[in-house]
Write a protein that holds these residues in place. Structure first.
Motif, PDB file in Angstrom:
ATOM      1  N   GLU A   8      16.142   4.509  -6.561  1.00 27.29           N
ATOM      2  CA  GLU A   8      16.785   4.211  -5.279  1.00 27.29           C
ATOM      3  C   GLU A   8      15.716   3.857  -4.250  1.00 27.29           C
ATOM      4  O   GLU A   8      14.606   4.394  -4.283  1.00 27.29           O
ATOM      5  CB  GLU A   8      17.596   5.420  -4.793  1.00 27.29           C
ATOM      6  N   GLU A   9      16.076   2.969  -3.324  1.00 26.12           N
ATOM      7  CA  GLU A   9      15.082   2.534  -2.338  1.00 26.12           C
ATOM      8  C   GLU A   9      15.719   2.339  -0.963  1.00 26.12           C
ATOM      9  O   GLU A   9      16.835   1.829  -0.842  1.00 26.12           O
ATOM     10  CB  GLU A   9      14.414   1.231  -2.787  1.00 26.12           C
ATOM     11  N   ILE A  10      14.992   2.763   0.057  1.00 26.65           N
ATOM     12  CA  ILE A  10      15.354   2.510   1.453  1.00 26.65           C
ATOM     13  C   ILE A  10      14.221   1.722   2.084  1.00 26.65           C
ATOM     14  O   ILE A  10      13.040   2.046   1.887  1.00 26.65           O
ATOM     15  CB  ILE A  10      15.594   3.824   2.219  1.00 26.65           C
ATOM     16  N   ASP A  11      14.568   0.671   2.820  1.00 20.25           N
ATOM     17  CA  ASP A  11      13.563  -0.172   3.473  1.00 20.25           C
ATOM     18  C   ASP A  11      13.865  -0.296   4.961  1.00 20.25           C
ATOM     19  O   ASP A  11      15.033  -0.393   5.362  1.00 20.25           O
ATOM     20  CB  ASP A  11      13.552  -1.576   2.859  1.00 20.25           C
ATOM     21  N   TYR A  68       8.850   1.159   2.969  1.00 24.29           N
ATOM     22  CA  TYR A  68       9.808   1.531   1.936  1.00 24.29           C
ATOM     23  C   TYR A  68       9.692   3.013   1.573  1.00 24.29           C
ATOM     24  O   TYR A  68       8.636   3.632   1.714  1.00 24.29           O
ATOM     25  CB  TYR A  68       9.598   0.683   0.677  1.00 24.29           C
ATOM     26  N   VAL A  69      10.813   3.561   1.124  1.00 22.81           N
ATOM     27  CA  VAL A  69      10.866   4.912   0.569  1.00 22.81           C
ATOM     28  C   VAL A  69      11.634   4.816  -0.740  1.00 22.81           C
ATOM     29  O   VAL A  69      12.718   4.230  -0.785  1.00 22.81           O
ATOM     30  CB  VAL A  69      11.569   5.902   1.515  1.00 22.81           C
ATOM     31  N   CYS A 113       0.863  -1.173   0.000  1.00 23.89           N
ATOM     32  CA  CYS A 113       0.000   0.000   0.000  1.00 23.89           C
ATOM     33  C   CYS A 113       0.903   1.228   0.000  1.00 23.89           C
ATOM     34  O   CYS A 113       1.696   1.406   0.928  1.00 23.89           O
ATOM     35  CB  CYS A 113      -0.923   0.017   1.215  1.00 23.89           C
ATOM     36  N   GLU A 114       0.792   2.025  -1.027  1.00 25.93           N
ATOM     37  CA  GLU A 114       1.586   3.260  -1.098  1.00 25.93           C
ATOM     38  C   GLU A 114       0.836   4.364  -0.361  1.00 25.93           C
ATOM     39  O   GLU A 114      -0.328   4.632  -0.663  1.00 25.93           O
ATOM     40  CB  GLU A 114       1.832   3.654  -2.552  1.00 25.93           C
ATOM     41  N   ALA A 133       6.452   6.472  -0.619  1.00 25.85           N
ATOM     42  CA  ALA A 133       6.637   5.632   0.561  1.00 25.85           C
ATOM     43  C   ALA A 133       5.413   4.766   0.750  1.00 25.85           C
ATOM     44  O   ALA A 133       4.303   5.115   0.323  1.00 25.85           O
ATOM     45  CB  ALA A 133       6.883   6.489   1.803  1.00 25.85           C
ATOM     46  N   GLY A 134       5.619   3.622   1.398  1.00 28.84           N
ATOM     47  CA  GLY A 134       4.492   2.733   1.644  1.00 28.84           C
ATOM     48  C   GLY A 134       4.908   1.498   2.410  1.00 28.84           C
ATOM     49  O   GLY A 134       6.031   1.391   2.909  1.00 28.84           O
TER      50      GLY A 134
END
Length: 224
Positions: A163-166, A210-211, A134-135, A146-147
């Motif tokens: 790019e992704e940060i979790d 996540y972002v 779900c975003e 983010a979601g």
């Protein structure tokens, strides 16, 4: 013994469209039930206050300094919390919206009520995988998105054009990149560079926040 109201009962009432949950002075309301009721817009009221009299709405709530909670009552509260799996969060009422949020148009501040998030299937390219997301912040809000993402007993390959940060919120994640597999657990933070080819996997269950940058990651994926 006092009657116990837990969050699952509040959730069920909200799903039926109830805005008032009637209780009496012999009712004990768990803290999690109070929190969820506040998020879902449900008010607790005694039978008399629901009928329009001036009786207190918080009759079922212990007042500060009140010491009438016995060990058996505490046991029942803990039992109810564990049974309803409140730590995993509660689902949103069937309102047609993916989540509830508060938004300030002047500043752009957005507060998403995490307990109200509804998930939908995430297209991994393999219909046998159990992956949902779900975003909650999208390209209409920010240059980042983010979601939440969940993986249950599944594995899938993914190539990032962003790019992704979790952050691992629950469970454990296995991520394979360049032939090496790494484990991430609750509280761990991952950074995945743009252009990475990875395999996301969880033998049991994992929940991530996540972002991504830029926010239009879905559009970029569709162009590949």
């Amino acid at each position: 013994m006092k009657k116990l109201v837990c969050a699952e009962e509040v959730k069920a009432a909200a799903e039926k469209g109830q805005k008032t949950f009637c209780v009496d002075c012999h009712t004990l309301i768990t803290p999690s039930a109070r929190d969820l009721a506040r998020e879902l817009g449900v008010e607790f009221a005694t039978g008399s206050s629901a009928a329009g009299t001036s009786a207190g709405k918080d009759c079922g709530l212990p007042k500060r300094g009140q010491n009438d909670i016995d060990p058996e009552m505490i046991y029942q509260v803990v039992k109810a919390v564990l049974a309803s799996k409140l730590l995993a969060g509660a689902a949103a009422p069937s309102s047609g919206k993916p989540f509830r949020s508060d938004y300030d148009p002047k500043s752009g501040l957005k507060i998403v009520r995490g307990r109200t998030v509804n998930y939908e299937p995430f297209d991994t390219g393999d219909p046998s995988t159990q992956v949902a997301y779900c975003e909650v912040v999208g390209k209409e809000d920010s240059r980042m998105s983010a979601g939440f993402l969940t993986i249950e007993k599944s594995s899938f390959e993914w190539e990032l054009c962003y790019e992704e940060i979790d952050i691992v919120l629950e469970g454990s994640l296995s991520i394979t990149i360049n032939g090496e597999t790494y484990q991430a657990h609750q509280g761990d933070v991952l950074f995945v560079p743009k252009g990475s080819k990875v395999t996301w996997s969880s033998p049991e269950y994992v929940k991530l926040f996540y972002v991504t940058y830029p926010a239009n990651w879905a559009d970029l994926m569709a162009q590949q």
